[in-house]
Design an enzyme around this catalytic site. Structure first.
Site, PDB file in Angstrom:
ATOM      1  CE1 TYR A 155      50.628  46.491  41.901  1.00 29.84           C
ATOM      2  CE2 TYR A 155      48.347  47.083  41.461  1.00 29.84           C
ATOM      3  CZ  TYR A 155      49.477  46.347  41.161  1.00 29.84           C
ATOM      4  OH  TYR A 155      49.447  45.463  40.107  1.00 29.84           O
ATOM      5  CE  LYS A 162      48.524  44.384  36.929  1.00 33.03           C
ATOM      6  NZ  LYS A 162      48.953  43.597  35.754  1.00 33.03           N
TER       7      LYS A 162
END
Ligand SMILES: NC(=O)c1ccc[n+]([C@@H]2O[C@H](COP(=O)([O-])OP(=O)(O)OC[C@H]3O[C@@H](n4cnc5c(N)ncnc54)[C@H](O)[C@@H]3O)[C@@H](O)[C@H]2O)c1
Length: 254
Positions: A155, A162
């Protein structure tokens, strides 16, 4: 039954029928909201316009949040047409492929800044523009991922981006609370969308979710839409600053 009748909602992030924003927009529409939808650019318009028209959106507007004045013009047109806004969904993210493909450690300064601008600060800008149009209160909603709070392999730089988005939502909830504007975050499990296809070996993330999630299935955009409609409704009046997982329970076992 969620009731959004009489509410005006802005949806930013529909690219096609697989988009999480589209699942949310369908649920908002079913609950009776009047929607305003945006598309990224001319190329995207031909996919987004028919979907938005199918949801009776009266304003379907271009919006690339990187372009100066783009968000401002969306909000000005909403003000002109409706004189107010009740809720807004921010369901967009971007990172340059070269930065997404490698380690966070190797990400470029420009790539990281761009990912942060499009995927995080644009939500802050949206809320700032929405604030004066939400005189009777309102709801802001954005979309994060489990990689914000735990390291999820592959990720990469989107994890810290995020995390910043989730933290920003908490600060915004605090700053806008007195005006009865709620700010919430949805955290869906992995689902096959265009943005997701940019994440290296995304199929492995999905396979892992199916194997380990308590429900042994993937959440879908309709699952996310159902929660989104609840969170922007008056039924969620006491819910703000939350991160709500819609991931068939994956986060409790991951
Ligand atoms: N698909 C998943 O597995 C998953 C899981 C958790 C969270 N999310 C998040 O959900 C959100 C929506 O993504 P999705 O999976 O529905 O993919 P998607 O590709 O359908 O949507 C991403 C959207 O971002 C928009 N976008 C990118 N750059 C933009 C810019 N400069 N200005 C305006 N819009 C821009 C695209 O036009 C597109 O509509 C993203 O924040 C993503 O990180 C996705």
């Amino acid at each position: 039954m969620i009731d959004l009748s009489g509410k005006i909602g802005l949806v930013v992030g529909i690219a096609n029928e697989h988009s999480i924003a589209y699942g949310c927009a369908q649920a908002f529409h079913r609950a009776g909201a009047q929607l305003v939808a945006t598309y990224l650019n001319d190329k995207a318009e031909k996919f987004v316009r028919p979907l938005a028209e199918g949801l009776d959106a009266e304003l379907i507007l271009p919006c690339d949040v990187e372009q100066p004045g783009a968000l401002e013009s969306v909000f000005a047109l909403i003000q002109e047409r409706y004189g107010r806004l009740d809720f807004a969904l921010h369901s967009i993210a971007y990172a340059p492929k070269v930065d997404l493909d490698g380690r966070l450690l190797d990400s470029s300064r420009d790539g990281f800044a761009r990912a942060m601008d499009i995927s995080c600060h644009s939500f802050v800008r949206m809320a700032r523009l929405a604030e004066p149009m939400m005189e009777d209160g309102g709801a802001m909603l954005t979309v994060s991922y489990y990689g914000a709070e735990k390291v999820v392999e592959r990720y990469g730089l989107m994890g810290p981006v995020k995390a910043a988005l989730e933290s920003a939502a908490r600060y915004m909830a605090s700053e806008m609370g007195r005006r009865k504007i709620r700010v919430n975050v949805l955290s869906p499990g992995p689902m096959l969308t265009r943005a997701a296809s940019g994440i290296p070996e995304f199929n492995l993330l999905m396979a892992d979710a199916v194997e380990r999630a308590p429900e042994h299935r993937l959440a879908g955009i309709a699952d996310v839409g159902a929660m989104a409609a609840f969170l922007v409704s008056d039924s969620a009046a006491a819910i703000t600053g939350n991160v709500t997982f819609v991931d068939a329970g994956y986060h409790v076992v991951a």
